[in-house]
Scaffold this motif. Sequence first.
Motif, PDB file in Angstrom:
ATOM      1  N   GLY A  25       0.843  -1.133  -0.027  1.00  0.00           N
ATOM      2  CA  GLY A  25      -0.038   0.131   0.083  1.00  0.00           C
ATOM      3  C   GLY A  25       0.970   1.368  -0.143  1.00  0.00           C
ATOM      4  N   LEU A  26       1.973   1.302   0.811  1.00  0.00           N
ATOM      5  CA  LEU A  26       2.800   2.182   0.702  1.00  0.00           C
ATOM      6  C   LEU A  26       3.490   2.594  -0.559  1.00  0.00           C
ATOM      7  N   GLY A  27       3.724   1.302  -1.323  1.00  0.00           N
ATOM      8  CA  GLY A  27       4.541   1.597  -2.586  1.00  0.00           C
ATOM      9  C   GLY A  27       3.572   2.276  -3.503  1.00  0.00           C
ATOM     10  N   LYS A  28       2.029   2.056  -3.349  1.00  0.00           N
ATOM     11  CA  LYS A  28       1.246   2.680  -4.422  1.00  0.00           C
ATOM     12  C   LYS A  28       1.252   4.169  -4.186  1.00  0.00           C
ATOM     13  N   LYS A  29       1.446   4.504  -3.071  1.00  0.00           N
ATOM     14  CA  LYS A  29       1.243   5.955  -2.680  1.00  0.00           C
ATOM     15  C   LYS A  29       2.586   6.779  -2.962  1.00  0.00           C
ATOM     16  N   VAL A  30       3.852   6.078  -2.863  1.00  0.00           N
ATOM     17  CA  VAL A  30       5.041   6.762  -2.784  1.00  0.00           C
ATOM     18  C   VAL A  30       6.157   6.283  -3.860  1.00  0.00           C
ATOM     19  N   GLY A  31       5.675   4.971  -4.284  1.00  0.00           N
ATOM     20  CA  GLY A  31       6.656   4.379  -5.417  1.00  0.00           C
ATOM     21  C   GLY A  31       7.339   3.212  -4.730  1.00  0.00           C
ATOM     22  N   VAL A  32       7.687   2.331  -5.562  1.00  0.00           N
ATOM     23  CA  VAL A  32       8.242   0.940  -5.018  1.00  0.00           C
ATOM     24  C   VAL A  32       9.446   1.099  -4.488  1.00  0.00           C
ATOM     25  N   ALA A  77      16.871  -6.053   0.940  1.00  0.00           N
ATOM     26  CA  ALA A  77      16.299  -4.961   0.253  1.00  0.00           C
ATOM     27  C   ALA A  77      15.684  -5.450  -0.975  1.00  0.00           C
ATOM     28  N   ILE A  78      16.250  -6.484  -1.750  1.00  0.00           N
ATOM     29  CA  ILE A  78      15.737  -7.010  -2.884  1.00  0.00           C
ATOM     30  C   ILE A  78      14.390  -7.665  -2.521  1.00  0.00           C
ATOM     31  N   TYR A  79      14.439  -8.364  -1.393  1.00  0.00           N
ATOM     32  CA  TYR A  79      13.137  -8.879  -0.916  1.00  0.00           C
ATOM     33  C   TYR A  79      11.982  -7.967  -0.600  1.00  0.00           C
ATOM     34  N   VAL A  80      12.383  -6.928   0.143  1.00  0.00           N
ATOM     35  CA  VAL A  80      11.291  -6.001   0.354  1.00  0.00           C
ATOM     36  C   VAL A  80      10.811  -5.111  -1.050  1.00  0.00           C
ATOM     37  N   ILE A  81      11.649  -4.940  -1.970  1.00  0.00           N
ATOM     38  CA  ILE A  81      11.318  -4.355  -3.271  1.00  0.00           C
ATOM     39  C   ILE A  81      10.301  -5.116  -4.016  1.00  0.00           C
ATOM     40  N   VAL A  82      10.908  -6.721  -4.096  1.00  0.00           N
ATOM     41  CA  VAL A  82       9.772  -7.382  -4.784  1.00  0.00           C
ATOM     42  C   VAL A  82       8.519  -7.535  -4.190  1.00  0.00           C
ATOM     43  N   ILE A  83       8.371  -7.454  -2.702  1.00  0.00           N
ATOM     44  CA  ILE A  83       7.198  -7.509  -2.106  1.00  0.00           C
ATOM     45  C   ILE A  83       6.255  -6.134  -2.274  1.00  0.00           C
ATOM     46  N   VAL A  84       7.012  -5.143  -2.223  1.00  0.00           N
ATOM     47  CA  VAL A  84       6.149  -3.941  -2.518  1.00  0.00           C
ATOM     48  C   VAL A  84       5.684  -4.039  -4.001  1.00  0.00           C
ATOM     49  N   LEU A  85       6.189  -4.654  -4.969  1.00  0.00           N
ATOM     50  CA  LEU A  85       6.068  -4.385  -6.240  1.00  0.00           C
ATOM     51  C   LEU A  85       4.876  -5.465  -6.725  1.00  0.00           C
ATOM     52  N   VAL A  86       5.131  -6.615  -6.081  1.00  0.00           N
ATOM     53  CA  VAL A  86       4.194  -7.729  -6.473  1.00  0.00           C
ATOM     54  C   VAL A  86       2.815  -7.889  -5.500  1.00  0.00           C
ATOM     55  N   VAL A  87       2.890  -7.546  -4.353  1.00  0.00           N
ATOM     56  CA  VAL A  87       1.692  -7.735  -3.489  1.00  0.00           C
ATOM     57  C   VAL A  87       0.516  -6.947  -4.154  1.00  0.00           C
ATOM     58  N   PRO A  88       0.590  -5.709  -4.440  1.00  0.00           N
ATOM     59  CA  PRO A  88      -0.437  -4.973  -4.958  1.00  0.00           C
ATOM     60  C   PRO A  88      -0.884  -5.608  -6.453  1.00  0.00           C
ATOM     61  N   GLN A  89      -0.235  -6.369  -6.941  1.00  0.00           N
ATOM     62  CA  GLN A  89      -0.544  -7.010  -8.301  1.00  0.00           C
ATOM     63  C   GLN A  89      -1.419  -8.204  -8.126  1.00  0.00           C
TER      64      GLN A  89
END
Length: 144
Positions: A25-32, A77-89
């Motif tokens: 949700g944060l990634g949708k607001k501020v970027g991945v 960091a790679i894990y968090v980026i992947v999660i931020v990118l994939v969960v909303p999809q």
Amino acid sequence: MKILFPLLAVLGGITIAIQGQINGGLGKKVGVIEASFISFGIGTLALLFIVLFAGNGNISAVTSVPKWQLIGGLLGAIYVIVIVLVVPQIGVAPTLVGVILGQILIGAVIDHFGLLGGVRIPLDAKKIAGICLLFVSLYLFNHK
């Protein structure tokens, strides 16, 4: 007491699922990348306070460890980026099925060969069957 560590592992899994939804949700607001940075920044501050007030190790020993042992933060960091990118999809559960499959798959390889300083625990037919079932689970969770 034997149940304590498996229960702590379950707690860790619960926090990962909640973190995935929050960071997505944060990634949708501020970027991945920005959400990943914010997440790591807050986590770093939290760990700083824990080290200051509850730490009892020797942080200066970091200079004597093999350099490859320092990439854990990068992998996180790679894990968090992947999660931020994939969960909303695809959602939390399908994402975590993929994450768990990846963890079990590479964990089995690490154990089988005793990689990265681990104890050698050979693969057997039951473990291979479990990994195959995880692939089936990944398909079922993502097939519409």
